[in-house]
Design a protein around this motif. Sequence first.
Motif, PDB file in Angstrom:
ATOM      1  N   THR A   8      -8.049  26.556 -11.321  1.00 24.41           N
ATOM      2  CA  THR A   8      -7.584  25.291 -11.891  1.00 24.41           C
ATOM      3  C   THR A   8      -8.051  25.088 -13.327  1.00 24.41           C
ATOM      4  O   THR A   8      -7.875  24.008 -13.887  1.00 24.41           O
ATOM      5  N   GLY A   9      -8.627  26.113 -13.943  1.00 26.96           N
ATOM      6  CA  GLY A   9      -9.135  26.007 -15.300  1.00 26.96           C
ATOM      7  C   GLY A   9      -8.135  26.457 -16.347  1.00 26.96           C
ATOM      8  O   GLY A   9      -6.954  26.710 -16.063  1.00 26.96           O
ATOM      9  N   ASN A  10      -8.623  26.590 -17.581  1.00 25.36           N
ATOM     10  CA  ASN A  10      -7.750  26.905 -18.709  1.00 25.36           C
ATOM     11  C   ASN A  10      -7.112  28.285 -18.613  1.00 25.36           C
ATOM     12  O   ASN A  10      -6.056  28.528 -19.216  1.00 25.36           O
ATOM     13  N   HIS A  32     -13.079  22.543  -6.201  1.00 22.35           N
ATOM     14  CA  HIS A  32     -12.640  21.204  -5.833  1.00 22.35           C
ATOM     15  C   HIS A  32     -11.140  21.225  -5.559  1.00 22.35           C
ATOM     16  O   HIS A  32     -10.404  22.082  -6.056  1.00 22.35           O
ATOM     17  N   ALA A  33     -10.691  20.268  -4.778  1.00 27.36           N
ATOM     18  CA  ALA A  33      -9.267  20.148  -4.492  1.00 27.36           C
ATOM     19  C   ALA A  33      -8.495  19.922  -5.787  1.00 27.36           C
ATOM     20  O   ALA A  33      -8.963  19.230  -6.696  1.00 27.36           O
ATOM     21  N   ALA A  34      -7.314  20.516  -5.877  1.00 28.71           N
ATOM     22  CA  ALA A  34      -6.510  20.394  -7.091  1.00 28.71           C
ATOM     23  C   ALA A  34      -5.069  20.746  -6.779  1.00 28.71           C
ATOM     24  O   ALA A  34      -4.783  21.426  -5.790  1.00 28.71           O
ATOM     25  N   ALA A  35      -4.159  20.286  -7.624  1.00 25.44           N
ATOM     26  CA  ALA A  35      -2.751  20.635  -7.485  1.00 25.44           C
ATOM     27  C   ALA A  35      -2.535  22.078  -7.937  1.00 25.44           C
ATOM     28  O   ALA A  35      -3.154  22.545  -8.893  1.00 25.44           O
ATOM     29  N   VAL A  36      -1.655  22.781  -7.230  1.00 28.04           N
ATOM     30  CA  VAL A  36      -1.304  24.155  -7.584  1.00 28.04           C
ATOM     31  C   VAL A  36       0.214  24.276  -7.541  1.00 28.04           C
ATOM     32  O   VAL A  36       0.901  23.411  -6.979  1.00 28.04           O
ATOM     33  N   PRO A  37       0.776  25.334  -8.142  1.00 30.24           N
ATOM     34  CA  PRO A  37       2.237  25.487  -8.121  1.00 30.24           C
ATOM     35  C   PRO A  37       2.784  25.576  -6.697  1.00 30.24           C
ATOM     36  O   PRO A  37       2.082  25.996  -5.770  1.00 30.24           O
ATOM     37  N   VAL A  43      -7.407  27.149  -1.815  1.00 30.32           N
ATOM     38  CA  VAL A  43      -8.618  27.184  -0.997  1.00 30.32           C
ATOM     39  C   VAL A  43      -9.771  26.630  -1.818  1.00 30.32           C
ATOM     40  O   VAL A  43      -9.976  27.043  -2.966  1.00 30.32           O
ATOM     41  N   VAL A  44     -10.507  25.698  -1.252  1.00 30.64           N
ATOM     42  CA  VAL A  44     -11.727  25.198  -1.874  1.00 30.64           C
ATOM     43  C   VAL A  44     -12.881  26.077  -1.397  1.00 30.64           C
ATOM     44  O   VAL A  44     -13.118  26.203  -0.195  1.00 30.64           O
ATOM     45  N   ALA A  45     -13.570  26.707  -2.341  1.00 31.35           N
ATOM     46  CA  ALA A  45     -14.670  27.617  -1.985  1.00 31.35           C
ATOM     47  C   ALA A  45     -15.666  27.665  -3.121  1.00 31.35           C
ATOM     48  O   ALA A  45     -15.326  27.430  -4.286  1.00 31.35           O
ATOM     49  N   ASP A  46     -16.896  27.994  -2.778  1.00 29.73           N
ATOM     50  CA  ASP A  46     -17.979  28.132  -3.740  1.00 29.73           C
ATOM     51  C   ASP A  46     -18.300  29.605  -3.895  1.00 29.73           C
ATOM     52  O   ASP A  46     -18.708  30.266  -2.930  1.00 29.73           O
ATOM     53  N   LEU A  47     -18.111  30.149  -5.096  1.00 25.58           N
ATOM     54  CA  LEU A  47     -18.356  31.579  -5.307  1.00 25.58           C
ATOM     55  C   LEU A  47     -19.820  31.943  -5.151  1.00 25.58           C
ATOM     56  O   LEU A  47     -20.152  33.128  -5.038  1.00 25.58           O
ATOM     57  N   ALA A  48     -20.693  30.957  -5.159  1.00 20.62           N
ATOM     58  CA  ALA A  48     -22.109  31.252  -4.923  1.00 20.62           C
ATOM     59  C   ALA A  48     -22.366  31.652  -3.474  1.00 20.62           C
ATOM     60  O   ALA A  48     -23.463  32.097  -3.138  1.00 20.62           O
TER      61      ALA A  48
END
Length: 279
Positions: A8-10, A32-37, A43-48
Amino acid sequence: MIVVTGATGNIGRPLTQALAEAGEQVTAVSRHAAAVPDGVRHVVADLADPAGLKPTLAGAKSLFLLLSGDLHATGAHPADLIDAAAASGVRRVVLLSTLGVVTRPFGTTRTAMRALEDTLRASGLEWAILRPGGFASNALWWAESVRAQQLVAAPFGDIGVPIIDPADIAAVAAACLLEDRHTGSAYELTGPEVITPRQQAAALATALGSPVRFHELTREEAKAGMTQNMPAELADDTLDILGSPSPAELRVSPHVQQVLGRAPRSFADWADRNVAAFR
């Protein structure tokens, strides 16, 4: 299926869009939840937590790996993400690295990124590495002051580097994910020309059709603002580059042209497309 982290970034947003338009099945991963095409799985996930990412990687053929800030911190283990990808059957990883691993290889974060590059090379996976310099989208730091005061405040007003449009990074990433010819390549990504902060302010004024003043900050003033959002060491590293770029950091790379068959976009083009953020 292609998994895009930082989706969801640049960079991740236009990359996800490009892959979806190419007819690929895409899983967009963000914290975080976000709009996608339309048609893209989110999927909300933490890469850590690489173990938590494994279900998302199941069935994926390729992974775009963009590390969040905490994965650059001391004690983080981003190499575990590459291990998780390999264990899940992923065939290809495109890693977003940084030009600094070439131009200033001895800082803490760049040493860690170089180690991650080496881990990827030794993984047995197909790989490509992208090493961008400064981003045109860093100008969004000025959006509030331009809206409120028609003002850009930055250090080193007349010292420039060839900053890159994140959309070009995304386009190169898409090519590396979709085309076999880029396997085993490390690309240095820059814009088409050296541009100073004062010149960026002028380009924003042109895009807006109204004056934008430029105020030159001292290094100390700039660091005080930057450390509100990043570690002091990273702020100092960034200011070192902005204030005294090396010949390698001033070099305009041919790699965007080589991959995409066109010149990289200018800062003025980025400003025109993103002018709404400054109104």
